[in-house]
Design an enzyme around this catalytic site. Structure first.
Site, PDB file in Angstrom:
ATOM      1  N   GLY A 210       0.587  -5.050   0.774  1.00 48.50           N
ATOM      2  CA  GLY A 210      -0.577  -5.125  -0.112  1.00 48.50           C
ATOM      3  C   GLY A 210      -0.281  -5.860  -1.414  1.00 48.50           C
ATOM      4  O   GLY A 210      -1.193  -6.398  -2.055  1.00 48.50           O
TER       5      GLY A 210
ATOM      6  N   ALA B  83       0.873  -1.176   0.000  1.00 42.32           N
ATOM      7  CA  ALA B  83       0.000   0.000   0.000  1.00 42.32           C
ATOM      8  C   ALA B  83       0.910   1.225   0.000  1.00 42.32           C
ATOM      9  O   ALA B  83       2.074   1.149   0.397  1.00 42.32           O
ATOM     10  CB  ALA B  83      -0.884  -0.021   1.239  1.00 42.32           C
TER      11      ALA B  83
HETATM   12  N1  COA Z   1       4.588   3.167  -0.775  1.00 44.21           N
HETATM   13  C1  COA Z   1       4.967   4.326  -1.322  1.00 44.21           C
HETATM   14  N2  COA Z   1       6.133   4.456  -2.013  1.00 44.21           N
HETATM   15  C2  COA Z   1       6.899   3.366  -2.146  1.00 44.21           C
HETATM   16  C3  COA Z   1       6.555   2.132  -1.595  1.00 44.21           C
HETATM   17  C4  COA Z   1       5.326   2.047  -0.880  1.00 44.21           C
HETATM   18  N3  COA Z   1       4.896   0.906  -0.334  1.00 44.21           N
HETATM   19  N4  COA Z   1       7.543   1.243  -1.876  1.00 44.21           N
HETATM   20  C5  COA Z   1       8.461   1.910  -2.595  1.00 44.21           C
HETATM   21  N5  COA Z   1       8.085   3.194  -2.765  1.00 44.21           N
HETATM   22  C6  COA Z   1       8.785   4.249  -3.485  1.00 44.21           C
HETATM   23  C7  COA Z   1       9.988   4.760  -2.700  1.00 44.21           C
HETATM   24  O1  COA Z   1       9.592   5.725  -1.735  1.00 44.21           O
HETATM   25  C8  COA Z   1      10.805   5.373  -3.821  1.00 44.21           C
HETATM   26  O2  COA Z   1      10.237   6.597  -4.188  1.00 44.21           O
HETATM   27  P1  COA Z   1      11.195   7.894  -4.487  1.00 44.21           P
HETATM   28  O3  COA Z   1      12.032   7.453  -5.651  1.00 44.21           O
HETATM   29  O4  COA Z   1      10.226   8.967  -4.832  1.00 44.21           O
HETATM   30  O5  COA Z   1      11.971   8.104  -3.235  1.00 44.21           O
HETATM   31  C9  COA Z   1      10.555   4.404  -4.981  1.00 44.21           C
HETATM   32  O6  COA Z   1       9.344   3.747  -4.669  1.00 44.21           O
HETATM   33  C10 COA Z   1      11.644   3.363  -5.130  1.00 44.21           C
HETATM   34  O7  COA Z   1      11.785   2.679  -3.897  1.00 44.21           O
HETATM   35  P2  COA Z   1      13.192   2.527  -3.105  1.00 44.21           P
HETATM   36  O8  COA Z   1      12.883   2.312  -1.676  1.00 44.21           O
HETATM   37  O9  COA Z   1      14.090   3.651  -3.451  1.00 44.21           O
HETATM   38  O10 COA Z   1      13.746   1.192  -3.791  1.00 44.21           O
HETATM   39  P3  COA Z   1      14.772   0.169  -3.135  1.00 44.21           P
HETATM   40  O11 COA Z   1      15.180  -0.749  -4.240  1.00 44.21           O
HETATM   41  O12 COA Z   1      15.840   0.866  -2.382  1.00 44.21           O
HETATM   42  O13 COA Z   1      13.916  -0.680  -2.064  1.00 44.21           O
HETATM   43  C11 COA Z   1      11.970  -1.892  -1.272  1.00 44.21           C
HETATM   44  C12 COA Z   1      12.854  -1.496  -2.473  1.00 44.21           C
HETATM   45  C13 COA Z   1      10.768  -2.643  -1.804  1.00 44.21           C
HETATM   46  C14 COA Z   1      12.769  -2.811  -0.337  1.00 44.21           C
HETATM   47  C15 COA Z   1      11.544  -0.600  -0.507  1.00 44.21           C
HETATM   48  O14 COA Z   1      11.008   0.319  -1.439  1.00 44.21           O
HETATM   49  C16 COA Z   1      10.505  -0.846   0.553  1.00 44.21           C
HETATM   50  O15 COA Z   1      10.826  -1.360   1.619  1.00 44.21           O
HETATM   51  N6  COA Z   1       9.243  -0.456   0.267  1.00 44.21           N
HETATM   52  C17 COA Z   1       8.173  -0.528   1.234  1.00 44.21           C
HETATM   53  C18 COA Z   1       7.685  -1.946   1.409  1.00 44.21           C
HETATM   54  C19 COA Z   1       6.601  -1.987   2.475  1.00 44.21           C
HETATM   55  O16 COA Z   1       6.827  -1.745   3.650  1.00 44.21           O
HETATM   56  N7  COA Z   1       5.363  -2.327   2.049  1.00 44.21           N
HETATM   57  C20 COA Z   1       4.235  -2.440   2.929  1.00 44.21           C
HETATM   58  C21 COA Z   1       3.489  -1.158   2.986  1.00 44.21           C
HETATM   59  S1  COA Z   1       2.113  -1.236   4.105  1.00 44.21           S
END
Ligand code: COA
Length: 260
Positions: free
Chosen positions: A111, A66
């Site tokens: 999500g 999400a």
């Molecule tokens: N919601 C909103 N934005 C998200 C997102 C989410 N769940 N997951 C990734 N993004 C965004 C990041 O903020 C980033 O945006 P920006 O470029 O404007 O800063 C972009 O997507 C790329 O993500 P980034 O974190 O830079 O990539 P990464 O390769 O370093 O890491 C993940 C990848 C998946 C490990 C990391 O993005 C992450 O932990 N995401 C959240 C996962 C999560 O907790 N999901 C459950 C939500 S309830």
């Protein structure tokens, strides 16, 4: 119908939905959920569509959860409303009556894992990653993670994923039964389509009955579930497809199902 956060394509009997916010790793904001709802409505209405592939845009993510930006500012009332709305849409997908295959092309977190689990089958690329990391954000799953994960992989394994928030790779997801198949990234869409095409070679009403029997039967007691199965078996016995399928077998020829 036009979409901004999805790609929606129909080829023959297959619809393909691609969540299309690759710069945000296809995170599910309110707009994506609303468009997903509309796309499912199209799939329900269009009788020519018989199966669905759901995937994410870009090489990195299926859906990374999400949208944390939206969650960050929510209070208890809109938080509950967000969960209920996502649950309603995912449930609508699960109950659309046509087989849905998730082609998981990368991160399926929060999500995203919940959306993949609301699909009937999951094919993962070798680099896919799965997890329910909500507890790391001080929140719990809201789109069915605590409900579908234990049903898919068992209580102990589900609780381990839910309580640690840890990510697992595609092979581990296969080992615990969270996905059906793991394939090289370049084979993900062809293999998912092939799987769906194989399924669609079978009787359409029989497929619908299997989806309904498993979906409803899992939440019934044994005797009620068996009765539901018998009722559906009886119902299918009145179809032209059952006559055709059995006649074709006996005549040693391929069946020509019509969905009637
Ligand atoms: N919601 C909103 N934005 C998200 C997102 C989410 N769940 N997951 C990734 N993004 C965004 C990041 O903020 C980033 O945006 P920006 O470029 O404007 O800063 C972009 O997507 C790329 O993500 P980034 O974190 O830079 O990539 P990464 O390769 O370093 O890491 C993940 C990848 C998946 C490990 C990391 O993005 C992450 O932990 N995401 C959240 C996962 C999560 O907790 N999901 C459950 C939500 S309830």
């Amino acid at each position: 119908m036009t979409y901004e956060s999805l790609l929606y394509e129909v080829t023959g009997a297959l619809a393909r939905i691609t969540i299309n916010r690759p710069d945000k790793l296809n995170a599910l904001n309110g707009a994506v959920i609303a468009e997903l709802d509309r796309a499912i409505g199209e799939i329900e209405r269009d009788r020519a569509i018989r199966g669905v592939i759901l995937t994410g845009a870009g090489p990195k993510a299926f859906v990374a959860g999400a949208d944390i930006g939206e969650i960050a500012s929510q209070g208890p009332v809109d938080g509950k409303a967000r969960a209920l709305e996502g649950q309603r849409v995912f449930r609508r997908l699960e109950r659309c009556g046509k087989p849905v295959v998730a082609a998981v092309n990368g991160f399926a977190l929060g999500g995203g894992c919940e959306l993949a689990m609301a699909c009937h089958l999951r094919v993962a690329s070798e680099g896919a990653r799965f997890g329910q990391p909500e507890v790391k954000l001080g929140i719990g799953p809201g789109y069915g993670g605590t409900v579908r994960l234990p049903r898919l992989v068992g209580r102990g394994r589900a609780l381990e994923l839910l309580l640690t928030g840890a990510m697992i790779d595609a092979q581990e997801a296969l080992r615990i039964g969270l996905v059906n198949r793991v394939v090289p990234a370049e084979r993900l869409l062809p293999e998912s389509e092939q799987l769906l095409t194989t399924i669609l070679g079978n009787g359409p009403l029989a497929l619908q009955a299997c989806l309904e029997a498993v979906d409803t039967g899992l939440d019934l007691g044994l005797d009620q579930a068996l009765l539901l199965e018998a009722n559906l078996f009886g119902l299918l016995s009145g179809t032209a497809d059952m006559r055709e399928g059995t006649a074709a077998f006996l005549a040693k020829r391929p069946p020509q199902f019509t969905g009637a």
